[in-house]
Scaffold this motif. Structure first.
Motif, PDB file in Angstrom:
ATOM      1  N   ARG A  79      56.197   5.577  66.278  1.00 41.51           N
ATOM      2  CA  ARG A  79      57.263   6.092  65.535  1.00 41.51           C
ATOM      3  C   ARG A  79      57.015   5.686  64.199  1.00 41.51           C
ATOM      4  O   ARG A  79      57.624   6.258  62.995  1.00 41.51           O
ATOM      5  N   ASP A  80      56.367   4.503  63.605  1.00 42.37           N
ATOM      6  CA  ASP A  80      55.981   4.349  62.454  1.00 42.37           C
ATOM      7  C   ASP A  80      55.177   5.487  61.757  1.00 42.37           C
ATOM      8  O   ASP A  80      54.966   5.871  60.639  1.00 42.37           O
ATOM      9  N   LEU A  81      54.083   5.846  62.522  1.00 37.25           N
ATOM     10  CA  LEU A  81      53.105   7.151  62.086  1.00 37.25           C
ATOM     11  C   LEU A  81      53.813   8.329  61.761  1.00 37.25           C
ATOM     12  O   LEU A  81      53.279   8.848  61.020  1.00 37.25           O
ATOM     13  N   ILE A  82      54.830   8.690  62.821  1.00 43.01           N
ATOM     14  CA  ILE A  82      55.225  10.084  62.604  1.00 43.01           C
ATOM     15  C   ILE A  82      56.328   9.921  61.819  1.00 43.01           C
ATOM     16  O   ILE A  82      56.638  10.970  61.176  1.00 43.01           O
ATOM     17  N   LYS A  83      57.284   8.782  61.458  1.00 48.33           N
ATOM     18  CA  LYS A  83      58.138   8.697  60.460  1.00 48.33           C
ATOM     19  C   LYS A  83      59.305   9.603  60.687  1.00 48.33           C
ATOM     20  O   LYS A  83      60.021   9.650  61.614  1.00 48.33           O
ATOM     21  N   ASP A  84      59.299  10.516  59.814  1.00 52.33           N
ATOM     22  CA  ASP A  84      60.211  11.702  60.029  1.00 52.33           C
ATOM     23  C   ASP A  84      59.976  13.094  60.670  1.00 52.33           C
ATOM     24  O   ASP A  84      58.954  13.648  60.230  1.00 52.33           O
ATOM     25  N   GLY A  85      60.412  13.287  61.796  1.00 51.02           N
ATOM     26  CA  GLY A  85      59.981  14.366  62.964  1.00 51.02           C
ATOM     27  C   GLY A  85      59.391  13.825  63.927  1.00 51.02           C
ATOM     28  O   GLY A  85      59.625  12.697  64.497  1.00 51.02           O
ATOM     29  N   SER A  86      58.535  14.881  64.677  1.00 52.95           N
ATOM     30  CA  SER A  86      58.331  14.337  65.768  1.00 52.95           C
ATOM     31  C   SER A  86      56.550  14.643  65.977  1.00 52.95           C
ATOM     32  O   SER A  86      55.948  14.464  67.101  1.00 52.95           O
ATOM     33  N   GLN A  87      55.857  15.034  64.939  1.00 51.02           N
ATOM     34  CA  GLN A  87      54.370  14.987  64.842  1.00 51.02           C
ATOM     35  C   GLN A  87      53.740  14.677  63.654  1.00 51.02           C
ATOM     36  O   GLN A  87      54.185  14.865  62.414  1.00 51.02           O
ATOM     37  N   VAL A  88      52.210  14.205  63.674  1.00 52.90           N
ATOM     38  CA  VAL A  88      51.733  14.134  62.654  1.00 52.90           C
ATOM     39  C   VAL A  88      50.333  14.534  62.707  1.00 52.90           C
ATOM     40  O   VAL A  88      49.852  14.733  63.983  1.00 52.90           O
ATOM     41  N   SER A  89      49.442  14.824  61.826  1.00 52.71           N
ATOM     42  CA  SER A  89      48.195  15.049  62.107  1.00 52.71           C
ATOM     43  C   SER A  89      47.268  13.889  61.623  1.00 52.71           C
ATOM     44  O   SER A  89      47.584  13.138  60.767  1.00 52.71           O
ATOM     45  N   ILE A  90      46.187  14.034  62.441  1.00 50.74           N
ATOM     46  CA  ILE A  90      44.992  12.843  62.329  1.00 50.74           C
ATOM     47  C   ILE A  90      43.874  13.780  62.131  1.00 50.74           C
ATOM     48  O   ILE A  90      43.424  14.486  62.778  1.00 50.74           O
ATOM     49  N   VAL A  91      42.802  13.255  61.463  1.00 53.79           N
ATOM     50  CA  VAL A  91      41.647  13.697  61.069  1.00 53.79           C
ATOM     51  C   VAL A  91      40.610  12.804  61.420  1.00 53.79           C
ATOM     52  O   VAL A  91      40.521  11.676  61.101  1.00 53.79           O
ATOM     53  N   LEU A  92      39.791  13.172  62.195  1.00 47.50           N
ATOM     54  CA  LEU A  92      38.346  12.526  62.721  1.00 47.50           C
ATOM     55  C   LEU A  92      37.414  13.548  62.328  1.00 47.50           C
ATOM     56  O   LEU A  92      37.218  14.626  63.253  1.00 47.50           O
ATOM     57  N   ASP A  93      36.468  13.210  61.798  1.00 46.75           N
ATOM     58  CA  ASP A  93      35.175  14.108  61.388  1.00 46.75           C
ATOM     59  C   ASP A  93      35.431  15.400  61.252  1.00 46.75           C
ATOM     60  O   ASP A  93      34.689  16.393  61.656  1.00 46.75           O
ATOM     61  N   GLY A  94      36.092  15.602  60.336  1.00 43.10           N
ATOM     62  CA  GLY A  94      36.743  16.988  59.791  1.00 43.10           C
ATOM     63  C   GLY A  94      37.556  17.798  60.958  1.00 43.10           C
ATOM     64  O   GLY A  94      37.848  18.878  60.548  1.00 43.10           O
ATOM     65  N   GLN A  95      38.068  17.092  62.029  1.00 39.84           N
ATOM     66  CA  GLN A  95      38.693  17.845  63.062  1.00 39.84           C
ATOM     67  C   GLN A  95      40.006  17.393  63.019  1.00 39.84           C
ATOM     68  O   GLN A  95      40.358  16.227  62.611  1.00 39.84           O
TER      69      GLN A  95
END
Length: 57
Positions: free
Chosen positions: A25-41
């Motif tokens: 919930r700390d990563l996502i903060k406001d809303g229900s989704q967050v994007s995470i980048v790994l090796d350009g993906q």
């Protein structure tokens, strides 16, 4: 006769590295989704209405 003579000594338990822990919930903060980048993906981490985590590419 010592039967235990051929039994190797138990090895030390594996050492676990300290890992960082984050509250989703700390990563996502406001809303229900967050994007995470790994090796350009880009991956999307979301919290469902049932409170489960889903990671999609």
């Amino acid at each position: 006769m010592n039967i235990m003579a051929d039994v190797p000594e138990p090895s030390a338990p594996p050492q676990h590295k300290q890992i960082d822990t984050y509250d989703a919930r700390d990563l996502i903060k406001d809303g229900s989704q967050v994007s995470i980048v790994l090796d350009g993906q880009i991956y999307y981490l979301r919290i469902t209405r049932a409170g489960k985590l889903i990671l999609n590419k």
